[in-house]
Design a protein around this motif. Structure first.
Motif, mmCIF file in Angstrom:
data_model
loop_
_atom_site.group_PDB
_atom_site.id
_atom_site.type_symbol
_atom_site.label_atom_id
_atom_site.label_comp_id
_atom_site.label_asym_id
_atom_site.label_seq_id
_atom_site.Cartn_x
_atom_site.Cartn_y
_atom_site.Cartn_z
ATOM 1 N N GLU A 248 -28.251 -51.375 -21.285
ATOM 2 C CA GLU A 248 -27.523 -51.901 -20.128
ATOM 3 C C GLU A 248 -27.457 -50.860 -19.021
ATOM 4 O O GLU A 248 -27.775 -49.695 -19.229
ATOM 5 N N LEU A 249 -27.041 -51.262 -17.841
ATOM 6 C CA LEU A 249 -26.970 -50.362 -16.683
ATOM 7 C C LEU A 249 -26.056 -49.169 -16.911
ATOM 8 O O LEU A 249 -26.299 -48.086 -16.389
ATOM 9 N N ASP A 250 -24.992 -49.367 -17.696
ATOM 10 C CA ASP A 250 -24.058 -48.269 -17.958
ATOM 11 C C ASP A 250 -24.494 -47.388 -19.126
ATOM 12 O O ASP A 250 -23.794 -46.467 -19.510
ATOM 13 N N GLY A 251 -25.672 -47.663 -19.697
ATOM 14 C CA GLY A 251 -26.201 -46.862 -20.801
ATOM 15 C C GLY A 251 -25.846 -47.389 -22.174
ATOM 16 O O GLY A 251 -26.345 -46.876 -23.176
ATOM 17 N N SER A 252 -24.997 -48.396 -22.251
ATOM 18 C CA SER A 252 -24.639 -48.966 -23.552
ATOM 19 C C SER A 252 -25.781 -49.860 -24.049
ATOM 20 O O SER A 252 -26.692 -50.216 -23.297
ATOM 21 N N LEU A 253 -25.733 -50.201 -25.324
ATOM 22 C CA LEU A 253 -26.763 -51.024 -25.943
ATOM 23 C C LEU A 253 -26.203 -52.390 -26.312
ATOM 24 O O LEU A 253 -25.091 -52.485 -26.818
ATOM 25 N N SER A 254 -26.984 -53.424 -26.061
ATOM 26 C CA SER A 254 -26.632 -54.785 -26.472
ATOM 27 C C SER A 254 -27.674 -55.243 -27.489
ATOM 28 O O SER A 254 -28.876 -55.136 -27.251
ATOM 29 N N SER A 255 -27.209 -55.745 -28.623
ATOM 30 C CA SER A 255 -28.104 -56.163 -29.685
ATOM 31 C C SER A 255 -28.893 -57.408 -29.284
ATOM 32 O O SER A 255 -28.356 -58.354 -28.714
ATOM 33 N N LEU A 256 -30.167 -57.393 -29.616
ATOM 34 C CA LEU A 256 -31.045 -58.539 -29.414
ATOM 35 C C LEU A 256 -31.551 -59.073 -30.755
ATOM 36 O O LEU A 256 -32.475 -59.880 -30.797
ATOM 37 N N ASN A 257 -30.946 -58.623 -31.856
ATOM 38 C CA ASN A 257 -31.401 -59.010 -33.188
ATOM 39 C C ASN A 257 -31.352 -60.510 -33.408
ATOM 40 O O ASN A 257 -32.187 -61.053 -34.133
ATOM 41 N N ASP A 258 -30.400 -61.192 -32.792
ATOM 42 C CA ASP A 258 -30.266 -62.636 -33.009
ATOM 43 C C ASP A 258 -31.414 -63.431 -32.389
ATOM 44 O O ASP A 258 -31.584 -64.609 -32.683
ATOM 45 N N LEU A 259 -32.237 -62.794 -31.562
ATOM 46 C CA LEU A 259 -33.374 -63.474 -30.948
ATOM 47 C C LEU A 259 -34.618 -63.461 -31.836
ATOM 48 O O LEU A 259 -35.582 -64.171 -31.551
ATOM 49 N N PHE A 260 -34.597 -62.643 -32.898
ATOM 50 C CA PHE A 260 -35.766 -62.465 -33.753
ATOM 51 C C PHE A 260 -35.381 -62.685 -35.212
ATOM 52 O O PHE A 260 -34.293 -62.294 -35.638
ATOM 53 N N SER A 261 -36.296 -63.285 -35.972
ATOM 54 C CA SER A 261 -36.063 -63.434 -37.413
ATOM 55 C C SER A 261 -36.268 -62.073 -38.085
ATOM 56 O O SER A 261 -36.843 -61.157 -37.493
ATOM 57 N N GLU A 262 -35.824 -61.964 -39.315
ATOM 58 C CA GLU A 262 -35.993 -60.703 -40.037
ATOM 59 C C GLU A 262 -37.469 -60.402 -40.250
ATOM 60 O O GLU A 262 -37.880 -59.250 -40.202
ATOM 61 N N ASP A 263 -38.285 -61.429 -40.460
ATOM 62 C CA ASP A 263 -39.726 -61.216 -40.613
ATOM 63 C C ASP A 263 -40.343 -60.646 -39.337
ATOM 64 O O ASP A 263 -41.231 -59.802 -39.394
ATOM 65 N N GLU A 264 -39.882 -61.103 -38.184
ATOM 66 C CA GLU A 264 -40.394 -60.590 -36.913
ATOM 67 C C GLU A 264 -39.964 -59.146 -36.677
ATOM 68 O O GLU A 264 -40.630 -58.412 -35.950
ATOM 69 N N ARG A 265 -38.839 -58.757 -37.274
ATOM 70 C CA ARG A 265 -38.305 -57.408 -37.052
ATOM 71 C C ARG A 265 -38.783 -56.397 -38.101
ATOM 72 O O ARG A 265 -38.392 -55.245 -38.047
ATOM 73 N N LYS A 266 -39.632 -56.805 -39.042
ATOM 74 C CA LYS A 266 -40.165 -55.845 -40.012
ATOM 75 C C LYS A 266 -41.076 -54.871 -39.279
ATOM 76 O O LYS A 266 -41.915 -55.276 -38.474
ATOM 77 N N ALA A 267 -40.885 -53.583 -39.554
ATOM 78 C CA ALA A 267 -41.675 -52.548 -38.885
ATOM 79 C C ALA A 267 -43.138 -52.683 -39.277
ATOM 80 O O ALA A 267 -43.460 -52.676 -40.464
ATOM 81 N N GLN A 268 -43.992 -52.868 -38.294
ATOM 82 C CA GLN A 268 -45.431 -52.996 -38.512
ATOM 83 C C GLN A 268 -46.123 -51.763 -37.968
ATOM 84 O O GLN A 268 -46.160 -51.556 -36.757
ATOM 85 N N TRP A 269 -46.643 -50.940 -38.836
ATOM 86 C CA TRP A 269 -47.284 -49.699 -38.409
ATOM 87 C C TRP A 269 -48.719 -49.928 -38.198
ATOM 88 O O TRP A 269 -49.623 -50.148 -38.462
#
Length: 62
Positions: free
Chosen positions: A41-62
């Motif tokens: 965010e503009l003030d440097g804080s973080l807002s979670s976007l996890n709810d926009l992605f399934s857990e499969d989409e968020r698996k780290a792909q190297w």
């Protein structure tokens, strides 16, 4: 590693298990092979976007 949002590979490391996507400007942190996705965010804080992605989409792909 690929960004779960843009599927880009333009990822930079900014800390211990913390990354930043230079294509879509989101911060990623890895926790047990699962990425936590945050918007900076503009003030440097973080807002979670996890709810926009399934857990499969968020698996780290190297």
């Amino acid at each position: 590693m690929y960004c779960p949002n843009c599927q880009g590979k333009n990822i930079g490391k900014i800390g211990n298990q913390q990354y930043y996507c230079w294509n879509c400007f989101i911060e990623l942190s890895e926790d047990g092979g699962i990425l936590n996705v945050h918007q900076v965010e503009l003030d440097g804080s973080l807002s979670s976007l996890n709810d926009l992605f399934s857990e499969d989409e968020r698996k780290a792909q190297w």
